[in-house]
Design a protein around this motif. Structure first.
Motif, PDB file in Angstrom:
ATOM      1  N   VAL A  66      46.007  54.385  42.227  1.00  0.00           N
ATOM      2  CA  VAL A  66      45.887  53.120  41.506  1.00  0.00           C
ATOM      3  C   VAL A  66      46.187  51.965  42.451  1.00  0.00           C
ATOM      4  N   VAL A  67      45.311  50.958  42.462  1.00  0.00           N
ATOM      5  CA  VAL A  67      45.484  49.776  43.303  1.00  0.00           C
ATOM      6  C   VAL A  67      45.975  48.618  42.439  1.00  0.00           C
ATOM      7  N   GLN A  68      46.861  47.803  42.997  1.00  0.00           N
ATOM      8  CA  GLN A  68      47.388  46.650  42.276  1.00  0.00           C
ATOM      9  C   GLN A  68      46.935  45.366  42.965  1.00  0.00           C
ATOM     10  N   VAL A  69      46.428  44.412  42.168  1.00  0.00           N
ATOM     11  CA  VAL A  69      46.036  43.116  42.703  1.00  0.00           C
ATOM     12  C   VAL A  69      46.607  42.019  41.802  1.00  0.00           C
ATOM     13  N   ARG A  70      46.614  40.808  42.327  1.00  0.00           N
ATOM     14  CA  ARG A  70      47.104  39.654  41.577  1.00  0.00           C
ATOM     15  C   ARG A  70      46.034  38.570  41.571  1.00  0.00           C
ATOM     16  N   SER A  71      46.138  37.701  40.580  1.00  0.00           N
ATOM     17  CA  SER A  71      45.271  36.527  40.580  1.00  0.00           C
ATOM     18  C   SER A  71      45.923  35.433  41.427  1.00  0.00           C
ATOM     19  N   ARG A  72      45.269  34.296  41.480  1.00  0.00           N
ATOM     20  CA  ARG A  72      45.789  33.185  42.268  1.00  0.00           C
ATOM     21  C   ARG A  72      46.920  32.442  41.564  1.00  0.00           C
ATOM     22  N   ALA A  73      47.161  32.748  40.285  1.00  0.00           N
ATOM     23  CA  ALA A  73      48.287  32.144  39.571  1.00  0.00           C
ATOM     24  C   ALA A  73      49.590  32.738  40.107  1.00  0.00           C
ATOM     25  N   ARG A  74      50.517  31.880  40.500  1.00  0.00           N
ATOM     26  CA  ARG A  74      51.724  32.355  41.172  1.00  0.00           C
ATOM     27  C   ARG A  74      52.729  32.990  40.214  1.00  0.00           C
ATOM     28  N   ASP A  75      52.756  32.555  38.972  1.00  0.00           N
ATOM     29  CA  ASP A  75      53.684  33.111  38.000  1.00  0.00           C
ATOM     30  C   ASP A  75      53.102  32.941  36.599  1.00  0.00           C
ATOM     31  N   ARG A  76      53.845  33.407  35.606  1.00  0.00           N
ATOM     32  CA  ARG A  76      53.328  33.391  34.234  1.00  0.00           C
ATOM     33  C   ARG A  76      53.125  31.959  33.728  1.00  0.00           C
ATOM     34  N   ALA A  77      54.026  31.067  34.083  1.00  0.00           N
ATOM     35  CA  ALA A  77      53.898  29.683  33.626  1.00  0.00           C
ATOM     36  C   ALA A  77      52.621  29.041  34.168  1.00  0.00           C
ATOM     37  N   GLU A  78      52.332  29.246  35.454  1.00  0.00           N
ATOM     38  CA  GLU A  78      51.117  28.681  36.030  1.00  0.00           C
ATOM     39  C   GLU A  78      49.879  29.361  35.457  1.00  0.00           C
ATOM     40  N   TYR A  79      49.975  30.646  35.195  1.00  0.00           N
ATOM     41  CA  TYR A  79      48.859  31.369  34.590  1.00  0.00           C
ATOM     42  C   TYR A  79      48.473  30.764  33.246  1.00  0.00           C
ATOM     43  N   LEU A  80      49.450  30.412  32.437  1.00  0.00           N
ATOM     44  CA  LEU A  80      49.172  29.849  31.120  1.00  0.00           C
ATOM     45  C   LEU A  80      48.647  28.421  31.207  1.00  0.00           C
ATOM     46  N   ARG A  81      49.106  27.676  32.212  1.00  0.00           N
ATOM     47  CA  ARG A  81      48.652  26.289  32.372  1.00  0.00           C
ATOM     48  C   ARG A  81      47.297  26.199  33.059  1.00  0.00           C
ATOM     49  N   ARG A  82      46.980  27.159  33.927  1.00  0.00           N
ATOM     50  CA  ARG A  82      45.778  27.076  34.771  1.00  0.00           C
ATOM     51  C   ARG A  82      44.918  28.323  34.600  1.00  0.00           C
ATOM     52  N   PRO A  83      44.116  28.388  33.526  1.00  0.00           N
ATOM     53  CA  PRO A  83      43.230  29.550  33.343  1.00  0.00           C
ATOM     54  C   PRO A  83      42.309  29.791  34.528  1.00  0.00           C
ATOM     55  N   ASP A  84      41.923  28.726  35.230  1.00  0.00           N
ATOM     56  CA  ASP A  84      41.001  28.878  36.356  1.00  0.00           C
ATOM     57  C   ASP A  84      41.595  29.737  37.463  1.00  0.00           C
ATOM     58  N   LEU A  85      42.904  29.638  37.684  1.00  0.00           N
ATOM     59  CA  LEU A  85      43.528  30.420  38.743  1.00  0.00           C
ATOM     60  C   LEU A  85      43.593  31.903  38.383  1.00  0.00           C
ATOM     61  N   GLY A  86      43.642  32.202  37.096  1.00  0.00           N
ATOM     62  CA  GLY A  86      43.657  33.587  36.666  1.00  0.00           C
ATOM     63  C   GLY A  86      42.330  34.292  36.864  1.00  0.00           C
ATOM     64  N   ARG A  87      41.272  33.514  37.123  1.00  0.00           N
ATOM     65  CA  ARG A  87      39.942  34.101  37.327  1.00  0.00           C
ATOM     66  C   ARG A  87      39.653  34.388  38.796  1.00  0.00           C
ATOM     67  N   LEU A  88      40.575  34.026  39.684  1.00  0.00           N
ATOM     68  CA  LEU A  88      40.353  34.176  41.125  1.00  0.00           C
ATOM     69  C   LEU A  88      41.395  35.100  41.732  1.00  0.00           C
ATOM     70  N   PRO A  89      41.027  35.904  42.727  1.00  0.00           N
ATOM     71  CA  PRO A  89      42.004  36.768  43.379  1.00  0.00           C
ATOM     72  C   PRO A  89      42.978  35.965  44.220  1.00  0.00           C
ATOM     73  N   GLU A  90      44.169  36.509  44.366  1.00  0.00           N
ATOM     74  CA  GLU A  90      45.202  35.863  45.167  1.00  0.00           C
ATOM     75  C   GLU A  90      44.681  35.582  46.576  1.00  0.00           C
ATOM     76  N   PHE A  91      45.011  34.419  47.091  1.00  0.00           N
ATOM     77  CA  PHE A  91      44.559  34.037  48.430  1.00  0.00           C
ATOM     78  C   PHE A  91      45.744  34.101  49.379  1.00  0.00           C
ATOM     79  N   VAL A  92      45.607  34.933  50.410  1.00  0.00           N
ATOM     80  CA  VAL A  92      46.641  35.078  51.426  1.00  0.00           C
ATOM     81  C   VAL A  92      46.121  34.452  52.710  1.00  0.00           C
ATOM     82  N   VAL A  93      46.897  33.546  53.281  1.00  0.00           N
ATOM     83  CA  VAL A  93      46.441  32.784  54.447  1.00  0.00           C
ATOM     84  C   VAL A  93      45.974  33.699  55.567  1.00  0.00           C
ATOM     85  N   ALA A  94      46.687  34.790  55.786  1.00  0.00           N
ATOM     86  CA  ALA A  94      46.374  35.653  56.929  1.00  0.00           C
ATOM     87  C   ALA A  94      45.088  36.457  56.727  1.00  0.00           C
ATOM     88  N   GLN A  95      44.708  36.715  55.477  1.00  0.00           N
ATOM     89  CA  GLN A  95      43.572  37.607  55.266  1.00  0.00           C
ATOM     90  C   GLN A  95      42.547  37.095  54.277  1.00  0.00           C
TER      91      GLN A  95
END
Length: 260
Positions: A66-95
């Motif tokens: 099983v693989v685990q991934v996150r959206s671009r929302a940093r925490d639950r509060a931001e996830y609820l305020r910013r639906p757009d970030l929940g639609r995008l994969p987490e962005f890591v500067v290095a990769q």
């Protein structure tokens, strides 16, 4: 007589009907029931997903690591305020987008288990529903290792599916809690998924929460019909219809039962 009428109706629905009254107000018991339901809905939205525990239960289904991934929302509060970030994969500067851990299987179907607006729903029903779906689909289709996505909206599944290289993605996601149900799970199917797909390109099976809602096997049979239809049609969404009920009504088993 009137009270008995409402009691019979209440047995058929989770809606708040025929609550009675005390003077100009609702009875105290009904008010407390409402407040308890409201609290359960709020808790379901804000709770954190136990990813470790869920991963162990999903792995037991037997689809591989099983693989685990996150959206671009940093925490639950931001996830609820910013639906757009929940639609995008987490962005890591290095990769860049953090989907490098998702194996490219090229399978026909990929499953994404997303917390959505009710992590409780995914915890309560996700592994058992996944097992029923695999039992229904595995004899006919190849299935990729599953992915668990946190702080996720439905469209995040398109990015994950592209990394998987699957022909069809099935997203199991916690639905928005209501005052009747706080643990309802939904399934979203997208054929030929890619970033930029819209809700018009998907099919949804909703209200999965046995015993009061749709059962796991029922949902699996509906999904199997939609997968077959999407592959034949070459697309999912508004042009693809669920014919499972019509097919059941036309089956010989149903006809013989109703004939007796």
């Amino acid at each position: 007589m009137v009270q008995g009428f409402w009691q019979e109706l209440r047995r058929t629905t989770q809606a708040r009907i025929g609550l009675g009254r005390t003077g100009d107000a609702l009875p105290t018991a009904r008010v407390l029931e409402f407040r308890a339901a409201h609290s359960a809905a709020r808790d379901a939205v804000h709770m954190s997903l136990d990813v470790t525990g869920l991963t162990e239960r999903v792995a037991a289904v037997g689809l591989g690591d099983v693989v685990q991934v996150r959206s671009r929302a940093r925490d639950r509060a931001e996830y609820l305020r910013r639906p757009d970030l929940g639609r995008l994969p987490e962005f890591v500067v290095a990769q860049g987008e953090s989907l490098s851990e998702v194996p490219r299987s090229g399978a026909e179907i990929g499953f994404v288990l997303a917390d959505g607006l009710s992590p409780r729903a995914l915890t309560d029903h996700g592994p058992a529903l996944l097992a029923a779906l695999v039992e229904e689909l595995a004899p006919r289709y190849s299935i990729a290792p599953p992915v668990i996505a946190t702080q996720a909206r439905v469209a995040l599944g398109d990015h994950i599916a592209q990394a998987m290289g699957v022909a069809t993605v099935v997203v199991l996601i916690g639905e928005r809690p209501g005052l009747s149900v706080a643990d309802s799970l939904g399934i979203y199917l997208t054929h030929l998924p890619r970033p930029g797909r819209t809700d018009a390109d998907r099919n949804c099976i909703s209200n999965i929460h046995p015993p009061a809602g749709l059962g796991y096997r029922q949902a699996a049979k509906v999904l199997a019909g939609l997968v077959s239809g999407a592959r034949a049609l070459g697309r999912s969404g508004v042009d693809l219809k669920d014919t499972s009920r019509a097919d059941a009504m036309n089956s010989s088993d149903v006809i013989s039962i109703t004939g007796d």
